[in-house]
Design a protein around this motif. Structure first.
Motif, mmCIF file in Angstrom:
data_model
loop_
_atom_site.group_PDB
_atom_site.id
_atom_site.type_symbol
_atom_site.label_atom_id
_atom_site.label_comp_id
_atom_site.label_asym_id
_atom_site.label_seq_id
_atom_site.Cartn_x
_atom_site.Cartn_y
_atom_site.Cartn_z
ATOM 1 N N ARG A 2 28.450 9.429 -44.763
ATOM 2 C CA ARG A 2 28.280 8.391 -43.958
ATOM 3 C C ARG A 2 26.934 7.753 -44.061
ATOM 4 N NH1 ARG A 2 28.149 12.011 -39.251
ATOM 5 N NH2 ARG A 2 26.075 12.437 -38.771
ATOM 6 N N GLU A 6 18.087 5.071 -40.062
ATOM 7 C CA GLU A 6 17.188 5.961 -39.543
ATOM 8 C C GLU A 6 15.869 5.085 -39.496
ATOM 9 O OE1 GLU A 6 16.302 10.043 -41.381
ATOM 10 O OE2 GLU A 6 14.855 8.638 -42.553
ATOM 11 N N ALA A 9 8.675 5.293 -39.130
ATOM 12 C CA ALA A 9 7.481 5.290 -38.368
ATOM 13 C C ALA A 9 6.782 4.045 -38.172
ATOM 14 C CB ALA A 9 6.559 6.354 -38.866
ATOM 15 N N LEU A 344 12.573 -2.226 -39.766
ATOM 16 C CA LEU A 344 12.279 -0.987 -39.061
ATOM 17 C C LEU A 344 13.100 0.123 -39.216
ATOM 18 C CD1 LEU A 344 10.983 -1.940 -35.454
ATOM 19 C CD2 LEU A 344 10.004 -0.595 -37.002
ATOM 20 N N ARG A 348 20.095 5.489 -44.933
ATOM 21 C CA ARG A 348 20.390 6.797 -45.386
ATOM 22 C C ARG A 348 21.724 7.275 -45.908
ATOM 23 N NH1 ARG A 348 16.004 10.874 -45.217
ATOM 24 N NH2 ARG A 348 17.582 12.443 -45.111
ATOM 25 N N THR A 352 28.167 14.721 -44.496
ATOM 26 C CA THR A 352 28.614 15.287 -43.240
ATOM 27 C C THR A 352 28.422 16.774 -43.182
ATOM 28 O OG1 THR A 352 30.359 13.681 -43.744
ATOM 29 C CG2 THR A 352 30.394 14.698 -41.436
ATOM 30 N N PHE A 353 28.295 17.297 -41.904
ATOM 31 C CA PHE A 353 27.746 18.721 -41.793
ATOM 32 C C PHE A 353 29.230 19.511 -41.601
ATOM 33 C CE2 PHE A 353 27.402 22.140 -38.725
ATOM 34 C CZ PHE A 353 26.863 22.962 -39.359
ATOM 35 N N PRO A 355 31.179 22.791 -40.361
ATOM 36 C CA PRO A 355 30.919 23.654 -39.472
ATOM 37 C C PRO A 355 30.965 24.839 -39.923
ATOM 38 C CG PRO A 355 33.100 22.633 -39.114
ATOM 39 C CD PRO A 355 32.523 21.876 -40.074
ATOM 40 N N SER A 356 31.983 25.186 -40.990
ATOM 41 C CA SER A 356 32.006 26.737 -41.256
ATOM 42 C C SER A 356 30.891 27.039 -42.188
ATOM 43 C CB SER A 356 33.593 26.728 -42.110
ATOM 44 O OG SER A 356 33.419 25.709 -42.900
ATOM 45 N N GLY A 357 30.537 26.084 -43.396
ATOM 46 C CA GLY A 357 29.720 26.541 -44.417
ATOM 47 C C GLY A 357 28.135 26.649 -43.679
ATOM 48 N N LYS A 358 27.346 27.162 -44.266
ATOM 49 C CA LYS A 358 26.027 27.297 -43.653
ATOM 50 C C LYS A 358 25.040 26.137 -44.334
ATOM 51 C CE LYS A 358 24.753 31.508 -44.057
ATOM 52 N NZ LYS A 358 24.160 32.656 -44.355
ATOM 53 N N GLU A 359 25.606 25.916 -45.685
ATOM 54 C CA GLU A 359 24.738 25.103 -46.587
ATOM 55 C C GLU A 359 25.064 23.659 -45.985
ATOM 56 O OE1 GLU A 359 22.005 25.721 -48.138
ATOM 57 O OE2 GLU A 359 22.295 27.720 -47.281
ATOM 58 N N ALA A 360 24.380 22.595 -46.003
ATOM 59 C CA ALA A 360 24.993 21.384 -45.949
ATOM 60 C C ALA A 360 24.897 20.607 -47.156
ATOM 61 C CB ALA A 360 24.202 20.478 -44.675
#
Lengths: 360, 527
Positions: A2, A6, A9, A344, A348, A352-353, A355-360
């Motif tokens: 997605r 962002e 600064a 401003l 990016r 998408t994260f 839930p089951s896997g540790k690695e994104a």
């Protein structure tokens, strides 16, 4: 997958320059699609609209004639918008400046001295300031929203002009056309070359230089930026919000009034029911496209002037409606405001994260 | 993303043995270049008050938002009662039994207590039944609440009760509390602790975020300490001292302040004589007959809970709002109530407001331009004939940066790019740079990390020892006792007489905060 916006600064200098160019590009692409849907060859149509007007001396002069009022009005509006004051009624201040400046040549046509023209210009400026002072006063005294009041005063000024040229100021020798008498030579801004270009263009140039200095180098310019970005901090600095509202309206009204009387004195040479193709509104686009920066506005003024000429050319050679100009101007403003987001924020692409896997 | 380690951090073995409710494993969250959470693991057990400690910017809020479903981690997993779960919204967190009490209340001031609570609950409950439940639950937990009261009329301590009761009505198994005592008097905080004990006795787990170390030592069973996004330590806070906890949070010893001897008494430099002002908005506080005198060479602090008139008092002192009676504010012997802020600065005053961004500094302007903000009229030569001397402003920026240790990633950045602590050092440094004769500071170290806070407090003391009058308005009692020679307490627009700090106890200040000496027996929530 997605897209995410962002926050940066700090604001991006690169994007501040690129954003209007990107907006221009998107406008051209959308315009090409629009022309294609209208059954025109997009390349030829864009050429007619944006390149052809630049190929002849008379049309280059015409470009200056149209750019000058846009720039003059837009540098004033930039001060308004930078200080977070929303003057949408420059068209009305333009009109009222033209009326006030025309008092002399119409009411006292015999007054032909070297003083005539300077007096007319001063009265034009005063007329625009007066018309700008009304929404400023209403905002300061009653808290009335200046967007609404300044906009509504545009229609009052236009209808007043309409009434004047059909009624009391109608030329007695004008065969009942709704027009004032023609200005005498002493009341006309001199041409700069052999065409339609006149001294009014120099006013625009002077205004750009003066406003650059004021905004960048003076305490007043600093005050404009502070009150626009953080009113509470402006108060903390000892600046008065109300005085700024009045200052911004008087300045932008005065410059719009000067543009109005210059247009009437230099290009039309009389008052007619309609004296502007919407310069006061188009100048809003010029101000934003030029990043509210006088130099940027100078460039943007020519670009928007080109859209007027292109619209006329498209009408003549392609048989398209003159509304095409409005569509282009509208798209441009839309894309400018949209692209400004990138100053401003950065875009990016995030995965998408899961839930089951540790690695994104 | 790196591989996740399962080695427990030091100290993890000293635990109560309740059922594990929520477990976070290897949580990582990246914001741009900043890794706000780096491989964070946390185990929350039933019946335990678990403290989450760390300085501002250590990553506590990020972690809590992930636990409550308001943010999604880039890596790591959450387990609820042993089973992996994905919490992708606060609603899902609530459905699991996780409740949260926020630091900044999310209440509609114009609505009643019951209406506010109804808004947070799933629809369908008639307001009358809800009011009954609110009464019974709030009584049950010693958090007396009138469901029909309008929120705007309630003091802050009661407003927090609404948030807690709203949370309790959803019968949570785990309650997350973000700095719950920051707005409470010591007495109100004690009442809250009783409620928390009762909840844990019933098997509820509480994740307690605070940087008040004494209170963490007193009520928490276990603590997780974070620094720079990582868990650095788990411990039993009762076994630690406040000093050792602070060291773990900051990563180095926090220096004690040098008070120095108070210089000889001088004439009052800032005096308030019967200063009164009507409220300037619907939720603003009226100031009533305030008397105060600050002499050169001393630091006077005004304690009080947020929203009792501090902001209004600051605006009148700075001249952003003019006083009705010019003699009500006297600066170095000159009646100045009618003068504007620029004029008062010319008299030698400096001001630092509570809000750094948007009030003390313009976020989108560079630091050098933000120097012009408060110093354009003070005869520093920044403005000549209406023209700005930005070269001088940049030299001043360099000077302030090195004198006050303002850290920045590149030269002369926009104010918004600085961290809270660094911006505060800049905003205070900008005023100290002119050695003002009178300095008024509102919340000098609010949201500032311990290192920067110590530096700022030392600067305030040092300024006063050079003969200036320093007035500090603060909510933080620890800070007040560190810096103040005399202390006054503001409560609902009334100011108590300033008393020497050495003679005042926290208990007495707590009572004054609760409005004990306002007169007219208005002290109904102090008991």
């Amino acid at each position: 997958m997605r897209l995410e916006l962002e926050k940066r600064a700090e604001h991006s200098r690169t994007m501040a320059v690129l954003s209007p160019l990107l907006a221009l590009l998107l406008t051209l692409v959308s315009g090409a699609i629009m022309f294609a849907l209208l059954g025109q060859d997009p390349v030829r149509a864009l050429y007619t609209f944006f390149i052809e007007p630049l190929t002849a001396s008379w049309s280059l002069q015409e470009l200056v004639v149209k750019a000058a009022p846009l720039i003059l009005i837009a540098v004033g509006l930039a001060v308004c918008y930078l200080s977070n004051t929303w003057n949408i009624g420059a068209e009305g201040q333009f009109t009222f400046g033209a009326i006030a400046g025309s008092l002399l040549p119409i009411m006292v046509p015999g007054f032909e001295t070297p003083l005539t023209l300077p007096l007319m210009l001063l009265m034009g400026i005063a007329g625009g300031m007066l018309w700008g002072a009304i929404p400023a006063f209403l905002k300061i005294r009653f808290g009335a929203n200046e967007i609404l009041t300044s906009l509504m005063l545009v229609y009052v000024a236009q209808l007043f002009l309409d009434w004047l040229v059909r009624g009391p100021w109608r030329d007695p020798e004008g065969f009942n056309f709704p027009e004032s008498r023609l200005f005498s030579d002493a009341a006309i801004l001199q041409p700069l070359a052999d065409g339609r270009m006149h001294v009014g263009a120099l006013f625009a140039l002077l205004a750009v230089i003066a406003m650059s200095v004021i905004l960048m180098k003076t305490l007043k310019g600093f005050e404009v930026r502070v009150l626009g970005q953080a009113p509470r901090a402006g108060q903390f600095a000892g600046f008065s919000r109300n005085k700024m509202v009045l200052f911004a309206f008087l300045l932008s009204g005065g410059l719009a009034g000067l543009a109005g009387i210059s247009e009437v004195s230099g290009s039309i040479n009389q008052l007619t029911p309609v004296i502007s193709p919407g310069y006061g509104f188009t100048a809003i686009i010029v101000a934003f496209l030029g990043r509210l920066n006088p130099i940027g506005i100078f460039i943007a003024g020519f670009l928007l002037a080109l859209s007027y000429l292109g619209g006329e050319a498209a009408q003549v050679s392609l048989g398209l409606s003159d509304k095409t100009t409005r569509v282009f101007q509208g798209m441009l403003l839309f894309y400018v405001l949209a692209c400004d987001t990138l100053i401003l924020y950065r875009i990016r692409l995030t995965r998408t994260f899961a839930p089951s896997g540790k690695e994104a | 993303m790196q591989d996740h380690e399962t080695n427990p951090p030091p100290g993890a073995e000293t635990r109560r043995s309740g059922e594990v409710l929520l477990e976070a494993r290897g949580i990582t969250k990246q914001f741009g270049d900043v890794r706000a959470n780096d491989d964070v693991s946390l185990v929350l057990r039933a019946g335990e008050i678990h403290a989450l400690l760390g300085e501002n910017g250590a990553g506590k809020s990020t972690l809590v938002k992930i636990l409550y479903g308001a943010l999604e981690p880039n890596a790591g997993t959450l387990h609820w009662r042993g089973a992996p779960v994905r919490i992708s919204s606060p609603a899902e967190a609530r459905a699991l039994g996780i409740g949260m009490v926020f630091q900044h209340f999310s209440l509609f001031e114009a609505l009643t207590v019951a209406e506010n609570i109804a808004l947070a609950l799933p629809g369908g409950t008639p307001l009358r039944d809800l009011a009954k439940r609110i009464r019974s639950v709030s009584q049950d937990y010693g958090l007396a609440l009138d469901p029909d009261a309008i929120v705007a009329d309630l003091p802050v301590g009661i407003r927090q009760r609404i948030e807690i009761v709203r949370c309790l009505l959803q019968e949570p198994k785990l309650i997350i509390m973000d700095e719950p005592t920051s707005v409470l008097t010591p007495q109100e905080a004690d009442q809250l602790f009783l409620t928390l004990e009762r909840l844990t006795a019933e098997g509820c787990a509480i994740l307690y975020i605070s940087h008040r170390l004494e209170e963490v030592k007193r009520i928490c069973h276990h603590a997780t300490i974070m620094r720079h996004g990582k868990v650095v330590m788990e411990c039993d806070p009762a076994q630690e001292t406040a000093g050792s906890l602070a060291r773990l949070m900051v990563g180095s010893a926090v220096h004690d302040l040098k008070r120095g001897a108070q210089v000889a008494e001088s004439a009052p430099r800032l005096e308030l004589r019967g200063l009164s002002a009507p409220p300037d908005g619907p939720f603003s506080v009226a100031l009533q007959d305030i008397d105060l005198s600050v002499k050169g060479g001393e630091v006077v602090a005004i304690a009080g809970i947020a929203g009792n008139g501090q902001g209004e008092l600051f605006d009148l002192l700075s001249g952003e709002r003019r006083a009705q009676d010019s003699g009500a504010i006297v600066i170095d012997g000159t009646a100045s109530g009618h003068l504007g802020i620029t004029h008062r600065r010319r008299q030698g005053c400096g001001f630092v407001p509570e809000e750094r961004l948007g009030h003390g500094a313009v976020p989108g302007l560079r630091l050098s331009e933000n120097i012009v903000l408060t110093r354009h009229g003070t005869g520093d030569g920044l403005v000549r004939g209406g023209m700005l001397d930005m070269g001088l402003a940049r030299r001043m920026e360099q000077r302030i940066k090195s004198n006050f240790d303002v850290r920045m990633s590149h030269d002369d950045p926009e104010a918004r790019a600085l961290s809270g602590g660094n911006l505060q050092k800049f905003v205070i440094g900008r005023e100290l740079d002119r050695t003002p004769g009178v300095l008024v500071v509102n919340q000098p170290t609010w949201g500032v990390d311990a290192g920067a806070a110590a530096l700022i407090r030392q600067e305030l003391i040092d300024l006063s020892r050079q003969g200036s009058a320093v007035l500090v308005i603060s909510q933080d009692l620890d800070e007040i006792f560190e810096v103040a020679d005399r202390i006054a307490v503001i409560s609902r627009g009334h100011l108590s007489p300033a008393e020497p700090a050495v003679q005042l106890t926290r208990e007495r200040i707590g009572l004054l905060m609760g409005g004990l000496e306002e007169g007219q027996g208005k002290a109904h929530h102090a008991a």
